[in-house]
Design an enzyme around this catalytic site. Structure first.
Site, PDB file in Angstrom:
ATOM      1  N   ASP A  71       2.681  -3.073  10.120  1.00  0.00           N
ATOM      2  CA  ASP A  71       2.871  -3.773   8.845  1.00  0.00           C
ATOM      3  C   ASP A  71       3.711  -2.891   7.923  1.00  0.00           C
ATOM      4  O   ASP A  71       3.995  -1.733   8.232  1.00  0.00           O
ATOM      5  CB  ASP A  71       1.531  -4.134   8.190  1.00  0.00           C
ATOM      6  CG  ASP A  71       0.558  -2.955   8.194  1.00  0.00           C
ATOM      7  OD1 ASP A  71       1.014  -1.819   7.914  1.00  0.00           O
ATOM      8  OD2 ASP A  71      -0.626  -3.152   8.470  1.00  0.00           O
ATOM      9  N   ASP A  73       4.227  -1.598   3.826  1.00  0.00           N
ATOM     10  CA  ASP A  73       3.708  -1.469   2.470  1.00  0.00           C
ATOM     11  C   ASP A  73       4.848  -1.060   1.548  1.00  0.00           C
ATOM     12  O   ASP A  73       5.782  -0.351   1.954  1.00  0.00           O
ATOM     13  CB  ASP A  73       2.606  -0.418   2.399  1.00  0.00           C
ATOM     14  CG  ASP A  73       1.379  -0.812   3.218  1.00  0.00           C
ATOM     15  OD1 ASP A  73       1.185  -2.020   3.438  1.00  0.00           O
ATOM     16  OD2 ASP A  73       0.630   0.092   3.639  1.00  0.00           O
ATOM     17  N   ASP A 151      -2.544  10.875   1.520  1.00  0.00           N
ATOM     18  CA  ASP A 151      -3.412  11.759   2.281  1.00  0.00           C
ATOM     19  C   ASP A 151      -2.674  12.839   3.061  1.00  0.00           C
ATOM     20  O   ASP A 151      -2.914  14.035   2.885  1.00  0.00           O
ATOM     21  CB  ASP A 151      -4.328  10.935   3.213  1.00  0.00           C
ATOM     22  CG  ASP A 151      -3.575   9.853   3.972  1.00  0.00           C
ATOM     23  OD1 ASP A 151      -2.317   9.871   3.980  1.00  0.00           O
ATOM     24  OD2 ASP A 151      -4.233   8.975   4.554  1.00  0.00           O
TER      25      ASP A 151
END
Length: 451
Positions: A71, A73, A151
């Site tokens: 996907d 983002d 992260d």
């Protein structure tokens, strides 16, 4: 190929501090045509409205590695309400993080506003619990702050599909070249903010063939207990990603290596303490990885049926030992296990019907006479239950002959199936069946009445 691709990039002087390194299309190798139409349209629309907008995170990482992203983002300086106003088919979601889902046909692109780095006193927008886990965070900020809040370094990459440049704030491209997974900032603090990052680190390392940076790995064993405070539904979602990563076997190995396999994740506790159960589950995970590697679909219901089967089989055996017949004993075992595990694991109910049917059909495979085997072939869940049976045979739980018989039975024609059923029925049953099939015309004539 990747080494050649990045050769020019790493010979240049790297910028320091918060200034990003700008990596050109010739150096990062991302083909603009591989960006999804919806992600491209989202970025172009936001930029046309005067906002910054980039494809970010895992999609950029995977494109550089030559993988196909699952996907896309997008990150922007536009606030959620501003994004929502630009796209007719969009909606704002989330409490912990407010996001916007932009929909283009069947595709959905997740759009987030750049996150800030510091808590704003008194605004109530960023709330953490006693252990440091962030419960709500709607502090907006700059692109630099957003990169620092991500992260891992390899996820802090911003790709502009218009200029085709990658902005790299934390040497993520260098870490990709070295196959290294490195946390941004202090690992212990970052794990406390979101304990699920420990599972994500294991999944990324296993699925992308990366090695964790020593500082990134070190706190995991000490902080593993923090996963107990994560909502079960969120823990389940991350476990599902891990198990359906296409590298589940390697993920489980790395979970063990990092001390995340015992007392924290009930699915693994159930199976990794008993050698027979472990063999069955690892075979199931290996088969799942193989299917995903071939581009074949995997039913989560089948996977969770396999993960919990050792517990069902053990309960079935104990209940049957009390004198209960096999079929009701199996259903009782299923009820016992699901009553405990569904609440503990937060497995969605939509998977429960498949799981129960796969388990319930296992006893029916033991009957290889009469009409029942032929009827079983037409059951909606036959194929899944048959594949499950083969796993039981392969693990040594059942004799291999059982699975071989059902394989031959499926492939046989009607005459061959009847012969297989007759052989399996035994002499006594064959005689009874023969008498039942005797034509009525051959029956002895009735004795006339004397009257």
């Amino acid at each position: 190929m990747i080494r050649k691709l990045f050769g020019k990039v790493f010979s240049k002087t790297r910028a320091r501090g918060h200034r990003p390194v700008t990596v050109s299309a010739a150096d990062h190798g991302i083909d603009r045509e591989r960006i999804s139409r919806c992600a491209m349209k989202t970025c172009e629309t936001l930029q046309a409205a005067g906002h910054d907008a980039y494809v970010v995170g895992g999609a950029v990482r995977d494109l550089i590695l030559g993988r196909k992203p699952k996907d896309f983002d997008v990150a922007t300086d536009a606030r959620p309400e501003q994004v929502r106003a630009l796209f007719r088919r969009s909606r704002i979601i989330g409490r912990r993080f407010r996001l916007v889902h932009v929909m283009c046909g069947a595709e959905t692109v997740e759009v987030s506003t750049f996150r800030g780095g510091a808590v704003v006193d008194g605004d109530g927008e960023r709330i953490a619990d006693a252990s440091g886990r962030i419960l709500r965070d709607n502090v907006f900020g700059s692109r630099e702050q957003d990169a620092a809040r991500r992260d891992f370094t390899i996820n802090a990459l911003f790709y502009d599909p218009v200029t085709q440049q990658v902005l790299d704030y934390h040497n993520g491209v260098a870490d990709l070249k070295k196959r290294r997974l490195k946390m941004i900032g202090d690992p212990e603090t970052r794990y406390r903010e979101d304990p699920v990052r420990m599972l994500r680190a294991v999944r990324l390392a296993a699925s992308r063939d990366l090695e964790m940076d020593p500082a990134t790995r070190k706190p995991i064993g000490e902080l593993a207990h923090l996963l107990q405070d994560v909502p079960p539904s969120r823990l389940f979602d991350e476990m599902l990603k891990l198990l359906l990563s296409g590298h589940a076997v390697e993920c489980v190995r790395r979970l063990r290596r990092n001390g995340l396999h015992h007392g924290l994740l009930p699915l693994l506790d159930v199976v990794l303490e008993n050698p027979a159960g472990e063999r069955f589950v690892m075979l199931a995970l290996s088969a799942t990885d193989e299917r995903l590697g071939c581009g074949k679909p995997v039913a989560p219901g089948f996977l969770f049926a396999a993960l919990l089967w050792p517990q069902v089989a053990e309960a079935w055996k104990k209940i049957e030992a009390t004198g209960m017949k096999p079929v009701p004993a199996l259903h009782e075992a299923i009820d016992q296990v699901t009553a405990v595990q569904f609440e503990k694991l937060a497995i969605p109910r939509r998977f429960s019907a498949d799981m129960r049917e796969i388990w319930a059909l296992q006893q029916r495979f033991m009957n290889r006479s009469g009409r029942r085997p032929s009827g079983l072939l037409h059951h909606l869940r036959f194929r899944a239950a048959y594949d499950f049976l083969l796993l039981r045979c392969k693990s040594g739980e059942l004799e291999a002959e059982v699975g071989e018989w059902w394989t031959r039975f499926q492939q046989a024609d009607e005459t061959q199936r009847n012969a297989m059923l007759m052989r399996d029925a035994g002499p006594a049953k064959r005689r009874r069946r023969s008498r039942r099939r005797k034509p009525a015309a051959e029956a002895p004539a009735a004795v006339p009445s004397a009257h």
